[in-house]
Every structure is written in structure tokens, then in C-alpha cells.
Design a protein around this motif. Sequence first.
Motif, PDB file in Angstrom:
ATOM      1  N   SER A   1      70.127  47.385  69.944  1.00 44.26           N
ATOM      2  CA  SER A   1      71.235  47.088  70.854  1.00 44.26           C
ATOM      3  C   SER A   1      72.340  48.111  70.661  1.00 44.26           C
ATOM      4  CB  SER A   1      71.796  45.686  70.558  1.00 44.26           C
ATOM      5  OG  SER A   1      70.794  44.718  70.692  1.00 44.26           O
ATOM      6  N   GLN A   2      73.246  48.155  71.621  1.00 34.52           N
ATOM      7  CA  GLN A   2      74.372  49.085  71.543  1.00 34.52           C
ATOM      8  C   GLN A   2      75.145  48.882  70.243  1.00 34.52           C
ATOM      9  OE1 GLN A   2      77.716  48.683  74.357  1.00 34.52           O
ATOM     10  NE2 GLN A   2      77.419  50.869  74.760  1.00 34.52           N
TER      11      GLN A   2
ATOM     12  N   THR B   1      72.740  53.746  68.559  1.00 31.17           N
ATOM     13  CA  THR B   1      72.474  53.447  69.963  1.00 31.17           C
ATOM     14  C   THR B   1      73.780  53.448  70.751  1.00 31.17           C
ATOM     15  OG1 THR B   1      70.473  52.203  69.455  1.00 31.17           O
ATOM     16  CG2 THR B   1      71.525  51.732  71.556  1.00 31.17           C
TER      17      THR B   1
ATOM     18  N   SER C   1      73.756  53.421  74.367  1.00 35.55           N
ATOM     19  CA  SER C   1      73.544  52.654  75.602  1.00 35.55           C
ATOM     20  C   SER C   1      73.435  51.166  75.276  1.00 35.55           C
ATOM     21  CB  SER C   1      72.281  53.151  76.313  1.00 35.55           C
ATOM     22  OG  SER C   1      71.181  53.148  75.410  1.00 35.55           O
ATOM     23  N   LYS C   2      73.282  50.345  76.306  1.00 30.10           N
ATOM     24  CA  LYS C   2      73.180  48.886  76.105  1.00 30.10           C
ATOM     25  C   LYS C   2      72.043  48.551  75.137  1.00 30.10           C
ATOM     26  CE  LYS C   2      72.845  44.526  78.559  1.00 30.10           C
ATOM     27  NZ  LYS C   2      72.751  43.856  79.856  1.00 30.10           N
TER      28      LYS C   2
ATOM     29  N   SER D   1      68.280  50.660  73.281  1.00 30.54           N
ATOM     30  CA  SER D   1      67.461  51.871  73.191  1.00 30.54           C
ATOM     31  C   SER D   1      66.107  51.508  72.605  1.00 30.54           C
ATOM     32  CB  SER D   1      68.134  52.946  72.332  1.00 30.54           C
ATOM     33  OG  SER D   1      68.114  52.583  70.966  1.00 30.54           O
TER      34      SER D   1
ATOM     35  N   LEU E   1      82.648  52.347  69.432  1.00 28.81           N
ATOM     36  CA  LEU E   1      81.568  51.368  69.335  1.00 28.81           C
ATOM     37  C   LEU E   1      81.760  50.488  68.111  1.00 28.81           C
ATOM     38  CD1 LEU E   1      78.387  53.489  70.159  1.00 28.81           C
ATOM     39  CD2 LEU E   1      79.490  51.806  71.630  1.00 28.81           C
TER      40      LEU E   1
END
Length: 185
Positions: A54-55, A123, A125-126, A128, A161
Amino acid sequence: MKVTPLSIPDVLLIEPDVFEDARGFFFESFRGDVFKKETSLNVSFVQDNHSKSSQGVLRGLHYQIPPHAQGKLVRVIQGEVLDIAVDIRKSSPTCGQYVTEILSNDNKKQLYIPEGFAHGFLTLSKTSEYLYKTTDFYHPESERCILWNDGTLNINWPRDLNILLSSKDLLGQTFKSSELFPCKQ
């Protein structure tokens, strides 16, 4: 296939020849004879791994000590990651330095990371999905981990993030406390 040495020349950026049209795309993600010809490396991959994250999930910075050190050929099949390789070879002029590269399903780039490097990815993106080949089998007793936020390495991670780590990665050691330190420079 285009092969480009990065700022640490033993880490190679590999860009496959992609054939794309209205139907989609096709490329050879790995072909041993072409890999050997283009990289001048004679490596044998013995294990394939696949992870989904997950992100914000950060996996690493992992390595295995000899005689079970691993070289890796890594790529992303879904999403986007920041991939990182840290030179941990004591006698290397770039020991303690790192390289980063964005890998994604869109750019289809791959990295070859030789033995003697700690490796990790974040990660972006939402989610990977990440595939990698290794030159030696997973050997739990030989596995080590350097803290992702080690002050000596001073890796420039994205600040926007929420970093998520496994309990194992939270227990990583500092670069200076590892058997790898000091670098012979």
C-alpha cells in the motif's frame, strides 16, 4: 534493451524494448542471453519474488551477508515506487552512498542491483506490485536490515507520505553499528 550505469556504476538501469500499439504492449521482461550480452554480467537467477504494498509502505533496507549475498533484478508491474540501492561493500569507493530510481508500470524500467548492496523501496502510488529475481535463495540467518532513516546514510525520502514499516524493519540497525562499517575509503 538499453542499459545505463547509474552514479554508482555497478547498479544498472535497464529499459526494455517495448512494442506498443492500440491493443496494448509487449516486451521481454527478462531474457538471459540478451541480459548477459548487454550487461556483460554472468549471473544466474534462482528465485523470483512478488510483493504487493500500500501507499507509504517502505520495505528495506535489506541485504544478505556472504555466502548468501543476493544480486537482484527488480521491476514494478503495478503502481509506482521509489527504489533505492545502498553500496555496503567495505572496499568500494562509493561505500555508504546510494542511488534512487522511480520504477513504475508505466515506465517499465528495471534495476539490476548486484551483491554488496542494501536494497529497499517505498510505494508512492495507492498500491504497488513488485517483482524481483535473486541470485541466491532467501536465507533467514543471513538476512540483515539497515534502518531506513539512518543518519549516516541520510537518504532523501519523500516527506509527504506516512511511512509504514514492518516490525522487522523497525528493528533495523544503524549503518555504523553493522558489520559493514567502517567503509575503507
